[in-house]
Design an enzyme around this catalytic site. Structure first.
Site, mmCIF file in Angstrom:
data_model
loop_
_atom_site.group_PDB
_atom_site.id
_atom_site.type_symbol
_atom_site.label_atom_id
_atom_site.label_comp_id
_atom_site.label_asym_id
_atom_site.label_seq_id
_atom_site.Cartn_x
_atom_site.Cartn_y
_atom_site.Cartn_z
ATOM 1 N N GLU A 79 0.810 -1.224 0.000
ATOM 2 C CA GLU A 79 0.000 0.000 0.000
ATOM 3 C C GLU A 79 0.834 1.261 0.000
ATOM 4 O O GLU A 79 0.392 2.300 -0.521
ATOM 5 C CB GLU A 79 -0.958 -0.026 1.192
ATOM 6 C CG GLU A 79 -2.003 -1.120 1.049
ATOM 7 C CD GLU A 79 -2.930 -1.247 2.235
ATOM 8 O OE1 GLU A 79 -4.097 -1.620 2.032
ATOM 9 O OE2 GLU A 79 -2.484 -0.980 3.373
ATOM 10 N N GLY A 109 -10.813 0.929 10.619
ATOM 11 C CA GLY A 109 -11.691 0.142 11.481
ATOM 12 C C GLY A 109 -12.244 -1.050 10.741
ATOM 13 O O GLY A 109 -11.502 -1.888 10.232
ATOM 14 N N GLY A 110 -13.575 -1.136 10.701
ATOM 15 C CA GLY A 110 -14.232 -2.285 10.093
ATOM 16 C C GLY A 110 -14.647 -3.290 11.148
ATOM 17 O O GLY A 110 -14.640 -3.012 12.355
ATOM 18 N N GLU A 152 -17.274 -0.420 14.569
ATOM 19 C CA GLU A 152 -18.413 -1.340 14.593
ATOM 20 C C GLU A 152 -18.384 -2.185 15.866
ATOM 21 O O GLU A 152 -17.704 -3.203 15.910
ATOM 22 C CB GLU A 152 -18.388 -2.240 13.351
ATOM 23 C CG GLU A 152 -18.506 -1.486 12.042
ATOM 24 C CD GLU A 152 -18.608 -2.400 10.830
ATOM 25 O OE1 GLU A 152 -18.998 -3.579 10.974
ATOM 26 O OE2 GLU A 152 -18.300 -1.940 9.737
ATOM 27 N N TYR A 153 -19.159 -1.806 16.856
ATOM 28 C CA TYR A 153 -19.989 -0.613 16.994
ATOM 29 C C TYR A 153 -19.806 -0.088 18.399
ATOM 30 O O TYR A 153 -19.586 -0.871 19.335
ATOM 31 C CB TYR A 153 -21.487 -0.953 16.792
ATOM 32 C CG TYR A 153 -21.822 -1.436 15.414
ATOM 33 C CD1 TYR A 153 -22.006 -0.537 14.370
ATOM 34 C CD2 TYR A 153 -21.932 -2.797 15.170
ATOM 35 C CE1 TYR A 153 -22.329 -0.992 13.094
ATOM 36 C CE2 TYR A 153 -22.246 -3.244 13.898
ATOM 37 C CZ TYR A 153 -22.438 -2.343 12.858
ATOM 38 O OH TYR A 153 -22.730 -2.801 11.599
ATOM 39 N N THR A 216 -27.349 0.940 5.632
ATOM 40 C CA THR A 216 -28.731 0.459 5.507
ATOM 41 C C THR A 216 -28.803 -0.773 4.614
ATOM 42 O O THR A 216 -29.392 -0.760 3.523
ATOM 43 C CB THR A 216 -29.646 1.580 4.975
ATOM 44 O OG1 THR A 216 -28.978 2.259 3.902
ATOM 45 C CG2 THR A 216 -29.983 2.569 6.058
ATOM 46 N N TYR A 217 -28.183 -1.830 5.085
ATOM 47 C CA TYR A 217 -28.206 -3.118 4.399
ATOM 48 C C TYR A 217 -27.887 -4.204 5.422
ATOM 49 O O TYR A 217 -27.749 -3.906 6.617
ATOM 50 C CB TYR A 217 -27.228 -3.158 3.219
ATOM 51 C CG TYR A 217 -25.897 -2.489 3.454
ATOM 52 C CD1 TYR A 217 -24.904 -3.085 4.224
ATOM 53 C CD2 TYR A 217 -25.623 -1.231 2.901
ATOM 54 C CE1 TYR A 217 -23.682 -2.477 4.442
ATOM 55 C CE2 TYR A 217 -24.404 -0.606 3.110
ATOM 56 C CZ TYR A 217 -23.431 -1.236 3.869
ATOM 57 O OH TYR A 217 -22.225 -0.621 4.085
ATOM 58 N N ASP A 218 -27.817 -5.449 4.961
ATOM 59 C CA ASP A 218 -27.649 -6.606 5.863
ATOM 60 C C ASP A 218 -28.821 -6.735 6.824
ATOM 61 O O ASP A 218 -28.650 -7.169 7.970
ATOM 62 C CB ASP A 218 -26.330 -6.522 6.642
ATOM 63 C CG ASP A 218 -25.108 -6.669 5.747
ATOM 64 O OD1 ASP A 218 -25.278 -7.104 4.593
ATOM 65 O OD2 ASP A 218 -24.000 -6.343 6.195
ATOM 66 N N TRP A 365 -21.379 0.216 -0.833
ATOM 67 C CA TRP A 365 -20.470 -0.841 -0.391
ATOM 68 C C TRP A 365 -20.678 -2.046 -1.307
ATOM 69 O O TRP A 365 -21.762 -2.621 -1.314
ATOM 70 C CB TRP A 365 -20.760 -1.229 1.067
ATOM 71 C CG TRP A 365 -19.856 -2.344 1.507
ATOM 72 C CD1 TRP A 365 -20.093 -3.682 1.438
ATOM 73 C CD2 TRP A 365 -18.554 -2.196 2.083
ATOM 74 N NE1 TRP A 365 -19.021 -4.393 1.921
ATOM 75 C CE2 TRP A 365 -18.060 -3.505 2.328
ATOM 76 C CE3 TRP A 365 -17.748 -1.095 2.402
ATOM 77 C CZ2 TRP A 365 -16.808 -3.732 2.888
ATOM 78 C CZ3 TRP A 365 -16.503 -1.325 2.960
ATOM 79 C CH2 TRP A 365 -16.049 -2.631 3.203
#
Length: 572
Positions: A79, A109-110, A152-153, A216-218, A365
């Site tokens: 990277e 994060g993630g 998260e989160y 706004t998914y999953d 995403w």
């Protein structure tokens, strides 16, 4: 005759609704793991990213290093540039040379250990200040325009720590950016009401961030006992489904909690929730399913998840697509397999919802989930093209400077805040300028002359693209097939005029090869300048045609004598 069409275009455009929001954003996540995955069919290196489809590109993910109190690269050898080798960070930020208005952010994060690490980092004010200052140096060194925090989160125990983290970052970014553009600060946040109320001080957060990316998914997955959608727009009119798990409800939790609408960004994804049905004869929404979700697809190879190009492949293999009116998303099935997903139609509706609700824009995403390799035969990144087109159609503020009479030789159209390089820009952008003229020395051809904000300073001249009666530049329109083939990629205005006195109330259904769905246009009166119109983004070499005609009674009929005409509004 060409001047008659000029008048038509001017009058149609002059009554279009002006944009109410100055510059929607489209924030797209690029993931480092899919830049080098062994799954070559979904691999997406930096070089294959289209920087004109997004206003903000997010590089996911970097790590938080507690000892150094800084953001660090997840894979420094690949990277970060060193020893004459150009790293992915540098390649990523070089995309701005192709779109000077693009903003790039490093996402930190993630999932996984990020919650623990952020908790440790934000345990003291001194640690936060050191982290902010070191992170600023890292971002500036590698050419990023900001930081995206994906914790998260946060929980009830760490809610105040999360707010403190953002407060310190915001203050340090502002201080460092005194004599230049301050770094941007964005966050990716939960969409479940319980998580939102437990872990986020919405009013506090709102003061410190530029944008709030609501994931706004999953909403459905391997834990489901019945079929359901990954990202339904609205609630289901069914007592067996919770009214909480949909895009509309989640966004309203944030807005009602005190987040500015202009900062709230709707999350979009191109991954669908897949299931194995218990009974193949019951394939409706809410049908019982076996535990664990559906099997891996042929490209992404993930249990209980199918990405858009995989679904396209299945549809070509005989899966049945069904549109769900309640939640405004499609599903598809074959045998005991079922998937609830998003496509071009549902993306268009979601973006329209963001416009209607005056949100700041959308987040996607992630880039490799869109069809970058054209498995769907709709061109590369078809979903993001829908996003771009829908926003562009509403962003453009096109007004006639005067009401020219038929036969006039000069008129002007102004497009506020958009350039050919990037039609979705902020209000501070240098506006482009369009002039429409009639060339009386060349058979009355109408020209759109556009001044482009390019280093070359070259002015492009595009004529009326096709007209089955008058000019037909480059043979773009075929009277034999009734098809238009785009000579360049761009946004086109299509007009239909019924040339008989009984034309009132006719409807024509137009289909673009670049769109999964068709558009109906209505002609209110015959021989009228207020003829039926539609705008499509069409890729070079792709086609648009009238596929059906409906009489005033709604019945399919043979089309009366009509003119099917099109004008290139803007190249892309």
């Amino acid at each position: 005759m060409a001047s008659f069409y000029l008048l038509t275009v001017l009058m149609v455009l002059s009554v279009q609704e002006k944009s109410k929001v100055a510059g929607y954003i489209t924030a797209c996540y690029f993931t480092s793991w899919y830049a080098q995955t062994s799954l070559t069919q979904v691999r997406l290196p930096v070089e294959d990213v289209d920087p004109l489809l997004c206003t903000h590109l997010m590089y996911a993910f970097a790590y938080v290093d507690i000892p150094s109190k800084s953001v660090v690269a997840a894979d420094p050898a690949k990277e970060c540039s060193n020893a004459g080798m150009t790293g992915r960070y540098e390649k990523f930020n070089q995309l701005k040379s192709r779109n000077p208005n693009l903003k790039t952010l490093l996402s930190v994060g993630g999932q996984g250990s990020a919650n623990t690490v952020f908790s440790q980092l934000s345990s003291s004010l001194l640690s936060l200040q050191q982290f902010a200052q070191n992170t600023i140096k890292f971002l500036r060194k590698h050419g990023f325009d900001g930081l995206d925090v994906d914790w998260e989160y946060p929980t009830a125990e760490t809610k105040d720590q999360f707010t403190s983290l953002l407060k310190v970052l915001s203050e340090e970014f502002e201080k460092e950016g005194t004599n230049k553009d301050p770094l941007l600060l964005t966050i990716a946040v939960a969409s479940g009401e319980n998580k939102i109320k437990a872990g986020y001080d919405i009013k506090g957060i709102n003061k410190y961030v530029d944008f709030i990316f609501v994931m706004t998914y999953d909403f459905s997955g391997s834990w489901n006992k019945v079929t359901g959608f990954d990202s339904p727009l609205r609630a289901r009119n069914d007592s067996n489904f919770s009214p909480l798990y949909n895009v509309q409800y989640a966004l309203n939790v944030w807005i009602n909690g005190g987040a500015d609408r202009s900062k709230v960004i709707m999350g979009l994804t191109a991954a669908g929730a897949s299931f194995t049905l218990k009974n193949i004869s019951n394939h409706n929404v809410g049908a019982p399913v076996q535990t664990g979700g559906g099997p891996p697809g042929p490209l992404y190879k993930q249990q209980s998840r199918l990405i858009y190009p995989e679904i396209c492949k299945y549809l070509k293999e005989g899966w049945t697509r069904v549109w769900d009116d309640d939640q405004q998303v499609p599903y598809a099935y074959k045998g005991d397999q079922w998937v609830g997903y998003d496509d071009q139609q549902s993306f268009g509706l979601k973006v329209q919802y963001a416009i209607d609700e005056h949100l700041g824009g959308v987040m996607f995403w992630e880039l490799s989930f869109d069809d970058s390799k054209n498995y769907c035969n709709n061109g590369a990144f078809p979903l993001l093209h829908v996003v771009k087109q829908t926003f562009a159609n509403h962003y453009i503020d096109v007004t006639a400077t005067g009401t020219p009479e038929a036969g006039s030789t000069d008129a002007a159209l102004h497009t506020t805040g958009a350039t050919e390089e990037n039609p979705i820009e902020t209000a501070s952008s240098t506006p482009s300028h369009k002039t429409v003229t009639v060339d009386s020395n060349n058979g009355g051809t109408v020209h759109f002359v556009t001044s482009l904000t390019k280093d070359t300073g070259v002015k492009l001249k595009s004529t009326v693209v096709f007209d089955q009666v008058d000019e037909n530049i480059g043979g773009a329109y075929s009277p034999q097939t009734g098809e238009f083939t785009a000579p360049v990629s761009g946004f086109y205005l299509f007009t239909i005029q019924v040339m008989v006195t009984s034309g009132s109330g006719q409807e024509y259904e137009l289909k673009s090869e670049d769109s999964a769905y068709s558009t109906r246009v209505r002609v209110e009166s015959a021989w009228s300048t207020g003829s039926g119109t539609a705008v499509f983004h069409v890729q070079k070499g792709h086609k648009v045609k009238v596929i059906k005609y409906y009489g005033p009674d709604g019945a399919l009929r043979q089309s009366p004598w009509s003119r099917f005409s099109g004008f290139l509004l803007r190249e892309s």
